[in-house]
Design a protein around this motif. Sequence first.
Motif, PDB file in Angstrom:
ATOM      1  N   ASP A 207       0.836  -1.200   0.000  1.00  8.44           N
ATOM      2  CA  ASP A 207       0.000   0.000   0.000  1.00  8.44           C
ATOM      3  C   ASP A 207       0.872   1.251   0.000  1.00  8.44           C
ATOM      4  O   ASP A 207       0.603   2.212  -0.735  1.00  8.44           O
ATOM      5  N   TYR A 208       1.900   1.239   0.823  1.00 13.38           N
ATOM      6  CA  TYR A 208       2.748   2.417   0.956  1.00 13.38           C
ATOM      7  C   TYR A 208       3.561   2.652  -0.321  1.00 13.38           C
ATOM      8  O   TYR A 208       3.821   3.795  -0.700  1.00 13.38           O
ATOM      9  N   ALA A 214       3.160   7.063  -6.721  1.00 16.04           N
ATOM     10  CA  ALA A 214       2.250   8.121  -7.171  1.00 16.04           C
ATOM     11  C   ALA A 214       2.848   9.509  -6.952  1.00 16.04           C
ATOM     12  O   ALA A 214       2.179  10.516  -7.212  1.00 16.04           O
ATOM     13  N   GLY A 215       4.091   9.560  -6.493  1.00 13.22           N
ATOM     14  CA  GLY A 215       4.749  10.839  -6.260  1.00 13.22           C
ATOM     15  C   GLY A 215       4.365  11.482  -4.945  1.00 13.22           C
ATOM     16  O   GLY A 215       4.494  12.707  -4.771  1.00 13.22           O
ATOM     17  N   GLU A 220       3.355  18.459  -2.233  1.00 15.70           N
ATOM     18  CA  GLU A 220       3.193  19.203  -0.985  1.00 15.70           C
ATOM     19  C   GLU A 220       1.774  19.141  -0.445  1.00 15.70           C
ATOM     20  O   GLU A 220       1.556  19.333   0.761  1.00 15.70           O
ATOM     21  N   ARG A 221       0.795  18.851  -1.301  1.00 13.28           N
ATOM     22  CA  ARG A 221      -0.603  18.846  -0.853  1.00 13.28           C
ATOM     23  C   ARG A 221      -0.847  17.889   0.321  1.00 13.28           C
ATOM     24  O   ARG A 221      -1.728  18.125   1.142  1.00 13.28           O
ATOM     25  N   TRP A 222      -0.090  16.802   0.368  1.00 16.96           N
ATOM     26  CA  TRP A 222      -0.380  15.767   1.358  1.00 16.96           C
ATOM     27  C   TRP A 222       0.317  15.988   2.692  1.00 16.96           C
ATOM     28  O   TRP A 222       0.033  15.284   3.658  1.00 16.96           O
ATOM     29  N   TRP A 223       1.188  16.963   2.760  1.00 17.83           N
ATOM     30  CA  TRP A 223       2.101  17.055   3.892  1.00 17.83           C
ATOM     31  C   TRP A 223       1.745  18.180   4.855  1.00 17.83           C
ATOM     32  O   TRP A 223       1.363  19.282   4.442  1.00 17.83           O
ATOM     33  N   ILE A 236      14.003  13.003   1.965  1.00 14.35           N
ATOM     34  CA  ILE A 236      13.403  11.697   2.223  1.00 14.35           C
ATOM     35  C   ILE A 236      12.494  11.312   1.065  1.00 14.35           C
ATOM     36  O   ILE A 236      11.724  12.133   0.562  1.00 14.35           O
ATOM     37  N   GLY A 237      12.570  10.041   0.634  1.00 17.50           N
ATOM     38  CA  GLY A 237      11.714   9.583  -0.457  1.00 17.50           C
ATOM     39  C   GLY A 237      11.156   8.201  -0.258  1.00 17.50           C
ATOM     40  O   GLY A 237      10.505   7.658  -1.160  1.00 17.50           O
ATOM     41  N   ALA A 238      11.375   7.608   0.920  1.00 19.30           N
ATOM     42  CA  ALA A 238      10.896   6.251   1.212  1.00 19.30           C
ATOM     43  C   ALA A 238      11.056   6.012   2.701  1.00 19.30           C
ATOM     44  O   ALA A 238      11.741   6.781   3.392  1.00 19.30           O
ATOM     45  N   PRO A 239      10.442   4.959   3.248  1.00 12.89           N
ATOM     46  CA  PRO A 239      10.669   4.640   4.661  1.00 12.89           C
ATOM     47  C   PRO A 239      12.147   4.440   4.965  1.00 12.89           C
ATOM     48  O   PRO A 239      12.950   4.128   4.070  1.00 12.89           O
ATOM     49  N   ALA A 240      12.532   4.625   6.217  1.00 17.89           N
ATOM     50  CA  ALA A 240      13.917   4.390   6.620  1.00 17.89           C
ATOM     51  C   ALA A 240      14.308   2.956   6.281  1.00 17.89           C
ATOM     52  O   ALA A 240      13.487   2.030   6.385  1.00 17.89           O
TER      53      ALA A 240
END
Length: 419
Positions: A207-208, A214-215, A220-223, A236-240
């Motif tokens: 899911d993640y 999807a970018g 910025e809309r989601w943050w 940051i572009g992915a989980p640690a």
Amino acid sequence: MDALKERLAAKLTAARERSHLLTSLDDADLVAQVSPLMSPLVWDLAHVGNYEELWLLREAAGVEPMRPEIDTLYDAFEHPRATRPSLPLLPPDEARAYIRTVRDKVLDSLDGLRPENAFLFEMVIQHEHQHGETMLATHQLRRTSSHLVEKDLAAAVTPCPPETYIPAGTFIMGTSDDPAAYDNERPAHQVDLPAYFIDTVPVSNGDYLAFIEAGGYDDERWWHPKGWEWRQNKKIGAPAFWFKEGVWLRRRFGTVEPVPFDQPVQHVCWYEADAYARWAGKRLPTEAEWEKAARWDPGRQEPRRYPWGDDHLPGRANLGQRSLQPSPVGSFPEGASPYGVRQLLGDVWEWTSTDFHGYPGFRAHPYKEYSEVFFGPDYKVLRGGSWATDPAACRATFRNWDYPIRRQIFAGLRCARSA
């Protein structure tokens, strides 16, 4: 009383065995600091012994201090983690000898145990297990292969609906009578919630990944504004611990492996969790929504200690460091709450939208530095425990908290939405 003493002695022993397992390394590894976010493992080792001496020998048994000169070294409020390697810490052999002597005296003191001090023993046992989870996070940050052995949890996975409906109504949140509960879990109080939906299982890696592809990290809309600033500054572009080499891989305890897309996502901070939920058209649940879904029995109109009932039963959750990773989503149907929500305990800590605060009628006990000094908007509440959490430190009322930028902890999320 004899049964109580035996139970406490067994739980103390189990916690110490875990601490020894997590510190069975060469001295050089024990004194090294792998990240300024974490203490050297040798600090954690002596700290659990010093905490035990303070509360079980000095406070509960009235014993004279053994090593008062080291108290400030192992006071977490005196020295931030980043500075602890510069302290004159006990070397590994001396730390082991110190905590062994403390433990021997504590076990001897059980003969004079007063019932009113039983909570202090439960507190110390939970404290050591909580440091066990912290030490596991340190191991995860190490880049060398781990000595930890993984056991096959063999969890059953069955289909379930993506969301669960929780009807409107009043429920009892928190506890006033759980003997192991910390002050921030108390007192029990009524909360009235409107109807809502909550994800039946935690958000998976698959899911993640859809959010990533999807970018989501670039939109910025989601943050949250502070989260967007953090994401840009840290790039940051992915989980640690995720990285891409043709396919998505992760580093887990020094081993590189493909990301298992059927497992709950972990090592995401609150800002990432919040952004994913917004992207998915949902939101993070409030702490009250999480707890109602986890422990309220609508048929009996009463809360449970665990989602499945009042007794800890093996095989109903991924807890206790048996498997060194989350179980697939949809696991443990027998561990579901009365509403049918799964994997609420174990696997991954779950971020909520709630700032950490005291419940109505909160009273600090036995010291304000455990909870009260952290109250406020700087910390977000996490619920449920992870695969690294011991059952002794996990129940449906237990509250964890951390800064919204923290990623080294074993944290993920599930989403909610208003009905």
